[in-house]
Design a protein around this motif. Structure first.
Motif, PDB file in Angstrom:
ATOM      1  N   GLY A 298      -9.969   2.226   0.126  1.00 47.74           N
ATOM      2  CA  GLY A 298     -11.237   2.141   0.824  1.00 47.74           C
ATOM      3  C   GLY A 298     -12.275   3.013   0.144  1.00 47.74           C
TER       4      GLY A 298
ATOM      5  N   LEU B 291      -8.728   3.893  -3.680  1.00 49.16           N
ATOM      6  CA  LEU B 291      -9.575   4.787  -2.895  1.00 49.16           C
ATOM      7  C   LEU B 291     -10.655   5.390  -3.777  1.00 49.16           C
TER       8      LEU B 291
ATOM      9  N   GLN C 133       0.832  -1.208   0.000  1.00 55.03           N
ATOM     10  CA  GLN C 133       0.000   0.000   0.000  1.00 55.03           C
ATOM     11  C   GLN C 133       0.865   1.257   0.000  1.00 55.03           C
TER      12      GLN C 133
ATOM     13  N   SER D   3     -12.909  11.146   5.122  1.00 55.51           N
ATOM     14  CA  SER D   3     -11.732  10.997   4.259  1.00 55.51           C
ATOM     15  C   SER D   3     -10.432  10.837   5.024  1.00 55.51           C
TER      16      SER D   3
ATOM     17  N   GLN E 107      -1.612  10.429   8.472  1.00 56.35           N
ATOM     18  CA  GLN E 107      -1.319   9.212   7.712  1.00 56.35           C
ATOM     19  C   GLN E 107       0.049   9.306   7.051  1.00 56.35           C
TER      20      GLN E 107
ATOM     21  N   ALA F 284     -10.093   0.394   6.486  1.00 55.94           N
ATOM     22  CA  ALA F 284      -9.407   0.635   5.218  1.00 55.94           C
ATOM     23  C   ALA F 284      -9.269  -0.671   4.459  1.00 55.94           C
TER      24      ALA F 284
ATOM     25  N   LYS G  44      -1.335   6.987   1.781  1.00 53.95           N
ATOM     26  CA  LYS G  44      -2.763   6.908   1.467  1.00 53.95           C
ATOM     27  C   LYS G  44      -3.207   5.449   1.463  1.00 53.95           C
ATOM     28  N   ARG G  45      -4.424   5.223   1.913  1.00 51.59           N
ATOM     29  CA  ARG G  45      -4.956   3.867   2.030  1.00 51.59           C
ATOM     30  C   ARG G  45      -6.187   3.699   1.138  1.00 51.59           C
TER      31      ARG G  45
ATOM     32  N   HIS H 227      -9.668   8.924   7.327  1.00 52.94           N
ATOM     33  CA  HIS H 227      -9.324   7.529   7.605  1.00 52.94           C
ATOM     34  C   HIS H 227      -8.433   6.947   6.510  1.00 52.94           C
ATOM     35  N   PHE H 228      -8.426   7.589   5.347  1.00 56.34           N
ATOM     36  CA  PHE H 228      -7.700   7.049   4.196  1.00 56.34           C
ATOM     37  C   PHE H 228      -6.570   7.964   3.721  1.00 56.34           C
ATOM     38  N   TRP H 229      -6.778   9.279   3.862  1.00 56.83           N
ATOM     39  CA  TRP H 229      -5.769  10.257   3.429  1.00 56.83           C
ATOM     40  C   TRP H 229      -5.849  11.433   4.398  1.00 56.83           C
TER      41      TRP H 229
ATOM     42  N   SER I 274       0.730   4.167  -2.849  1.00 54.51           N
ATOM     43  CA  SER I 274       0.568   5.565  -2.488  1.00 54.51           C
ATOM     44  C   SER I 274       1.663   6.423  -3.130  1.00 54.51           C
TER      45      SER I 274
END
Length: 239
Positions: free
Chosen positions: A200, A58, A2, A186, A194, A238, A197-198, A188-190, A6
């Motif tokens: 999801g 994402l 991941q 958002s 962080q 995620a 970036k994850r 939670h992912f970016w 990213s």
């Protein structure tokens, strides 16, 4: 893996942005027409979101679209990520975003911010910034454009309660328009915390609109509470 995906997205974002330099030159030679600039910025943002989907995994899902007013309105959204700054160009074509003037240091992107035009505020100028925000928001509404503001002032952690900065209630009072609260997860992912970036699905939730005419304190409470309720229960896994 991941982390690598990213990083590949970061590289693709730089390349994609650089490809828009010729478009900038063409628009400048044509007199920087606002409609053309906004079309180009939406194309750029759409490409960024496609890249996020392909490379990072994402994407996003909208909920409650029936709550969107059929007229230009004031949009207030919680702010957790750079993601929503890009996505709102697609979610609300021709939106006028209240943004901090520091973004003008970003090459290419800054030109589009000026020429769209967005509502660029120097947060250090106090009451002068508030007057500029109100005047330019009124002008945008008169042109049929909705106005988006992130009332927390800056990106916040997903665990931090929502609290509006001062000045948003004045904009609400002066515009005399319905307000659409939009809840996002958002971060939670970016998010600012962080390291990469994850994948999801970002949830974009349009909450019940708030009518004009409330007092400043009533408006703030009526907007903060449902946004905070969404934030508190929005803890997705995620990908």
């Amino acid at each position: 893996m991941q982390r690598l995906r990213s990083k590949l997205f970061d590289i693709s974002l730089a390349v994609w942005t650089a490809l828009f330099t010729p478009a900038l030159a063409i628009l400048w030679l044509c007199g920087s027409p606002e409609h053309g600039v906004r079309v180009a910025s939406r194309l750029w943002a759409r490409g960024v979101l496609i890249g996020l989907n392909w490379l990072v995994g994402l994407t996003y899902a909208e909920h409650g679209r029936h709550n969107i007013p059929g007229e230009p309105c004031l949009i207030v959204a919680n702010h957790q990520s750079t993601w929503e700054t890009l996505a709102f160009l697609i979610l609300f074509p021709d939106v006028a975003i209240v943004a901090k003037q520091e973004l003008l240091t970003i090459p290419v992107f800054s030109w589009f911010l000026r020429k769209s035009p967005m509502i660029l505020i120097d947060r250090g100028s106090g009451s002068k910034a508030v007057r500029k925000m109100v005047d330019e928001s009124r002008a945008a509404i008169a042109q049929g454009r909705s106005v988006l503001i992130f009332p927390e002032g800056t990106r916040k952690s997903v665990s931090e309660p929502i609290a509006f900065k001062r000045g948003v209630e004045l904009l609400y009072a002066k515009l005399d328009r319905p307000v659409l609260p939009v809840a996002l997860n958002s971060g939670h992912f970016w998010g600012p915390e962080q390291r990469f970036k994850r994948g999801g699905t970002v949830a974009v939730t349009y909450l019940a609109p708030i009518p004009p005419g409330l007092s400043g304190s009533q408006f703030t409470r009526t907007a903060e509470e449902p946004l905070e309720a969404e934030r508190a229960q929005s803890w997705p896994q995620a990908a």
